[in-house]
Design an enzyme around this catalytic site. Structure first.
Site, PDB file in Angstrom:
ATOM      1  N   TRP A  45      -6.043  -8.774   0.896  1.00 31.88           N
ATOM      2  CA  TRP A  45      -5.562  -8.263  -0.404  1.00 31.88           C
ATOM      3  C   TRP A  45      -4.077  -7.928  -0.333  1.00 31.88           C
ATOM      4  O   TRP A  45      -3.327  -8.141  -1.294  1.00 31.88           O
ATOM      5  CB  TRP A  45      -6.358  -7.007  -0.783  1.00 31.88           C
ATOM      6  CG  TRP A  45      -5.910  -6.401  -2.081  1.00 31.88           C
ATOM      7  CD1 TRP A  45      -6.299  -6.755  -3.329  1.00 31.88           C
ATOM      8  CD2 TRP A  45      -4.969  -5.326  -2.271  1.00 31.88           C
ATOM      9  NE1 TRP A  45      -5.678  -5.985  -4.274  1.00 31.88           N
ATOM     10  CE2 TRP A  45      -4.852  -5.097  -3.654  1.00 31.88           C
ATOM     11  CE3 TRP A  45      -4.215  -4.539  -1.399  1.00 31.88           C
ATOM     12  CZ2 TRP A  45      -4.020  -4.122  -4.183  1.00 31.88           C
ATOM     13  CZ3 TRP A  45      -3.393  -3.558  -1.927  1.00 31.88           C
ATOM     14  CH2 TRP A  45      -3.305  -3.359  -3.300  1.00 31.88           C
ATOM     15  N   HIS A  46      -3.641  -7.417   0.827  1.00 35.04           N
ATOM     16  CA  HIS A  46      -2.240  -7.016   0.933  1.00 35.04           C
ATOM     17  C   HIS A  46      -1.269  -8.190   0.883  1.00 35.04           C
ATOM     18  O   HIS A  46      -0.101  -8.009   0.545  1.00 35.04           O
ATOM     19  CB  HIS A  46      -2.005  -6.204   2.207  1.00 35.04           C
ATOM     20  CG  HIS A  46      -2.269  -4.745   2.015  1.00 35.04           C
ATOM     21  ND1 HIS A  46      -3.528  -4.216   2.039  1.00 35.04           N
ATOM     22  CD2 HIS A  46      -1.443  -3.706   1.746  1.00 35.04           C
ATOM     23  CE1 HIS A  46      -3.467  -2.908   1.819  1.00 35.04           C
ATOM     24  NE2 HIS A  46      -2.205  -2.573   1.615  1.00 35.04           N
ATOM     25  N   GLY A  47      -1.712  -9.360   1.252  1.00 32.56           N
ATOM     26  CA  GLY A  47      -0.772 -10.471   1.159  1.00 32.56           C
ATOM     27  C   GLY A  47      -1.297 -11.734   1.793  1.00 32.56           C
ATOM     28  O   GLY A  47      -2.214 -11.706   2.622  1.00 32.56           O
TER      29      GLY A  47
END
Lengths: 530, 355
Positions: free
Chosen positions: A364-366
């Site tokens: 989700w963060h990247g």
């Protein structure tokens, strides 16, 4: 539109004014219009994405809700004529229909998120694999605009959909009202990822002008700007220089870089959330807190209860619980208990579910391996801590004095350092560079940079350091004071002259010491890129 | 109880508002550059408003006017009352709006515009924008100047509240900032920036070839506007190219200006080609190797141009106007005092005036 831009000040100011001037029953409509205007400012081309998510989630939730209502009505109507098995079979059939609606909508929306955010990451990895096997064929990267806040609004909408599916939330019949929940502009930049129930209660309500409440909200906004503009946007020059040249800045530089980045991340993210919550508060809207003095945590586990609370809640509610209670995991639980014994067998399914959560959190963060490694490292450390818990307990039983202030300070420092190390993955956005930098710290031979003036050659002057030190100390002091309750509430009880001096003084600090205007790189919030 | 609470609240609010407004005003005054020493060019534009506005000639342009022509000499020799509205790297759109601003106050007989700035089609430097615009009084002309000049990273609001632009200057404040908090001092002589020192022009580089010699659309647009404004106000527009050797003035540029002047019925003087007439000697008349004239060069140019203005535009000699003459006496004293001061500063000996 940056929160720190003049455009945003004008936008928010005009909105606040209009909000209390128009009839209260129209307030939520104004917010919807403002949210879409805000979105259009950020790029008209991407508005279709948020519209697609809004429409599909709203419609699916409506269908699921209608199905559940029909089921209840039908069961009520046929209560007398059906036996238990028939009722169960009917419920299962209906649940299957709802599950299919849910799955289709999740697939569509997570698919959109995956394509716009992860397509090029996937293509790069496929190309890497093809290269390994000597295949000449290469997939071309795709050019897709990343819609503003897609990770945040998609998760928020999905959370609502799952709540409706679980029956813990009635479906919202009004499309415009639901559209506001998805697009409410202060949350678009970096959250918090809010749950429908608590947020909708205040989002659609009518709010009478309350000078004291507006003032309280704006005080928090001001505090957010202080963190963002005086600390985060000032230290960013040094962070950029240090992490920008891996070859030149290693060893002690890596330590400096990771501590600076950790300070920047805190000031940037919590500052942005202060602005979001404060602005909402000024409009009478309650947004959930996202932080609880995270850098005072005594363990990583505690840290993740106090940092980005809304994201952690989301993953717990919508990934951990469904995964751990899924039939597959139940079967695995039985298997592991049978094969590894009670103690280990009970823990394995939990660890596996946690693994899924942390993998998803990293993703989700990247779209980058460093985030995946970061997520899995968090998982590994948390699980290791869990395993070592009995050892800690024995240690504390043997040395009861180790619970004193000094030890607590040590655990806070230890956790802060651990967070700094984990943040390096976010900093360098490259696993190899991060590991190299982490390894370079203990082997460092350049500690003299800490006192020989080298720190003055990374984009910050002595005065910048003085301002940063003052700003950081102020943030620390406020965090310490918050342990005894709301600082704003305590200031509010002071005489008018004191209140005026505090808030106007803070305003002047931002005005004079803020890193804004020509010569400064007015940065978007770090979490905006996630 | 309630009867006393409300007035108290109002009083508190008014007092707070006054403190906020007063302190922000003071901070802005304190933090804005004063331009009274060092880079004084930033003060030129504002100085004009302290003048009696009854000029025969207004010079408009960049450093090629405010360093190359001496209004004092024009007065002394011909009784021409002139003023230079120029600032560093003043772009043509800024010149236009400064002219518009000037024509709000007076209608001179002649406007002399130096066309060097045609080379720029966009503002190049925020600092120059600031020096040209900040000194202007608020008017539609100033708003126009800001909008036409702003670079991408600039904001209109920063011109309205310069404190937002200069907020970081608190760390570099000097005694001058406090001394000139509420006052200023004259740094020019009717817009003329004086230098008496000498640095001969040697090895002036040739201009490097350009891909395109055409002036930009925006530059032409503002020259057209200047021309139209002068016609509307009945003011003669004299186009000039000052004799600065650098930045290089290309023959292709010259052709375009000549064609424009001819097409629009405007006089055009290229002082680079009038060396024999003006008597400019680049070994003695420039202080920075040919970029700008020193006092000697500026006075030679002024003597020649004054005669030209009188002959071509029939300007009258106003030395007989007692009030104006008295005003100029003061200016001449200040002018001579600065000459003395600069001669001392640069350790030069003053040559006796030729008879």
């Amino acid at each position: 539109m940056l929160f720190t831009s003049y455009g945003f000040f004008g936008f928010a100011g005009a909105l606040l004014l209009l909000y209390y001037l128009i009839p209260r029953r129209h307030q939520w409509k104004l917010l919807l219009a403002a949210s879409y205007a805000f979105y259009l400012f950020s790029g008209p081309a991407t508005v279709l994405y948020i519209l697609a998510t809004t429409l599909t989630v709203w419609y699916t939730a409506l269908r699921i809700g209608q199905n559940a209502d029909r089921q209840s009505a039908w069961l009520k109507e046929h209560k007398a004529e059906l036996d238990r098995e028939a009722k169960k079979a009917y419920r299962e059939r209906q649940k299957g229909i709802r599950r299919r609606w849910l799955a289709a909508c999740l697939l569509l929306n997570l698919g959109i998120l995956a394509v716009v955010k992860y397509a090029n990451f996937a293509i790069a990895n496929v190309n890497g694999l093809l290269g390994l096997f000597g295949q000449g064929a290469r997939l071309q990267p795709v050019s897709i605009l990343l819609p503003l806040g897609i990770s945040f609004y998609t998760f928020q909408a999905i959370g609502y959909l799952v709540d409706v599916y679980r029956g813990s939330q009635p479906a919202q019949r009004s499309l415009p009202r639901f559209a506001l929940f998805v697009s409410y502009f202060p949350l678009l930049i970096q959250g918090p990822i809010s749950r429908y129930g608590p947020l909708s209660g205040t989002l659609y309500a009518e709010h009478r002008f309350d000078g004291a409440a507006v003032s309280r909200g704006l005080q928090r906004v001001l505090w957010g700007y202080f963190k963002k503009m005086v600390v985060a946007d000032r230290i960013v020059a040094a962070v950029g220089t240090i992490i920008g040249d891996v070859g030149a800045y290693h060893g002690a530089w890596a330590l400096v870089g990771m501590v600076f980045y950790t300070v920047q991340l805190y000031a940037d993210f919590t500052g942005g959330i202060d602005i979001t919550i404060g602005l909402s508060e000024a409009m009478g809207i309650t947004v959930q807190e996202n932080f609880l003095r995270p850098y005072f945590s005594k363990s990583l586990k505690e840290y993740w209860r106090r940092w980005h609370i809304s994201m952690c809640d989301w993953f717990r509610n919508y990934v951990f619980y469904p995964v751990s209670s899924s039939p597959l995991m139940q079967r695995f639980a039985k298997y592991s208990r049978a094969h590894f014994g009670g103690a280990v067998g009970r823990r394995l399914p939990v660890y596996l579910s946690s693994f899924t959560v942390w993998l998803a959190t990293g993703v989700w963060h990247g779209a980058s391996w460093n985030f995946i490694v970061w997520g899995l490292l968090n998982w590994a450390i948390l699980m290791l801590s869990e395993e070592l818990e009995p050892l800690y307990d024995r240690f504390h039983a043997r040395f009861p004095a180790a619970g004193g202030f000094g030890y607590r300070l040590f655990t806070v420092g230890r956790t802060f350092l651990l967070i700094c190390c984990l943040n390096l993955f976010d900093c360098y956005v490259n696993v190899g560079d991060t590991l190299y930098m982490l390894a370079s710290i203990p082997a460092a031979r350049n500690w003299r940079i800490l006192w020989d003036g080298s720190l003055l050659a990374v984009g910050l002057t002595g005065l910048d350091y003085a301002i940063l030190a003052g700003g950081t100390l102020l943030m620390l002091g406020v965090s310490l004071a918050q342990r005894r309750g709301s600082v704003r509430a305590r200031i509010a009880k002071r005489p008018y002259a004191v209140r005026f001096a505090v808030w106007y003084g803070l305003f002047l600090l931002v005005l004079l010491m803020g890193a804004y205007g020509i010569g400064y790189d007015a940065g978007q919030f770090i979490y905006n890129r996630f | 109880m309630e009867n006393t609470a409300k007035p108290k609240k109002i009083l508190r609010f008014v007092l707070s508002a006054l403190i906020v407004a007063g302190s922000l005003y003071l901070l802005q005054r304190l933090l804005m550059p004063k331009y009274v020493d060092g880079i004084v060019e930033g003060a030129f534009v504002a100085e004009y408003y302290r003048e009696e506005k009854d000029h025969d000639v207004i010079f408009i342009g960049d450093c090629e006017v405010y360093e190359n022509f001496s209004p004092v000499k024009l007065w002394e020799e011909y009784g021409i009352n002139s003023y230079i509205r120029g600032s560093a790297e003043q772009y043509i759109w800024q010149s236009y709006y400064l002219l518009e601003d000037t024509l709000r106050y007076e209608t001179p007989d002649v406007v002399v515009f130096n066309i060097q700035s045609l080379q720029f089609n966009e503002s190049q430097n925020e600092a120059y924008n600031r020096m040209s615009i900040e000194g202007m009084k608020w008017s539609p002309a100033k708003v126009g100047a800001i909008l036409a000049s702003m670079k991408e990273e600039e904001h209109f609001l920063d011109y309205v509240f310069p404190l937002l632009r200069y907020h970081t200057r608190w760390s570099g404040l000097s005694a001058t900032d406090f001394e000139y908090l509420f006052k200023t001092k004259r740094v020019s002589h009717n817009g003329y920036y004086m230098r008496v020192d000498v640095r001969p022009a040697e090895n002036v580089p040739e201009g490097r070839p350009l891909g395109d010699y055409s002036f930009g659309d925006k530059a032409w647009e503002y020259l057209d506007k200047m021309d139209a404004l002068c016609r509307e106000k009945g003011v003669e527009l004299l186009l000039i190219k000052a004799p600065s050797l650098y930045p290089y003035w290309y023959p292709q540029w010259e052709e375009q200006v000549e064609a424009y002047a001819e097409e629009h019925g405007r006089r055009y003087l290229n002082f680079l080609e009038l060396g024999a007439e003006t008597g400019i000697d680049y070994t003695t008349d420039t202080y920075d190797a040919g970029l700008h004239m020193n006092l000697s060069g500026a006075e030679k140019l002024s003597v020649w141009l004054g005669r030209y203005l009188q002959e071509e535009f029939a300007l009258t000699d106003r030395r007989g106007e007692a009030a104006l003459a008295a005003e100029w006496e003061e200016k001449i004293s200040a002018y001579n005092a600065e000459i003395e001061q600069q001669y001392q500063l640069y350790g030069l000996e003053r040559k006796e005036e030729e008879p």
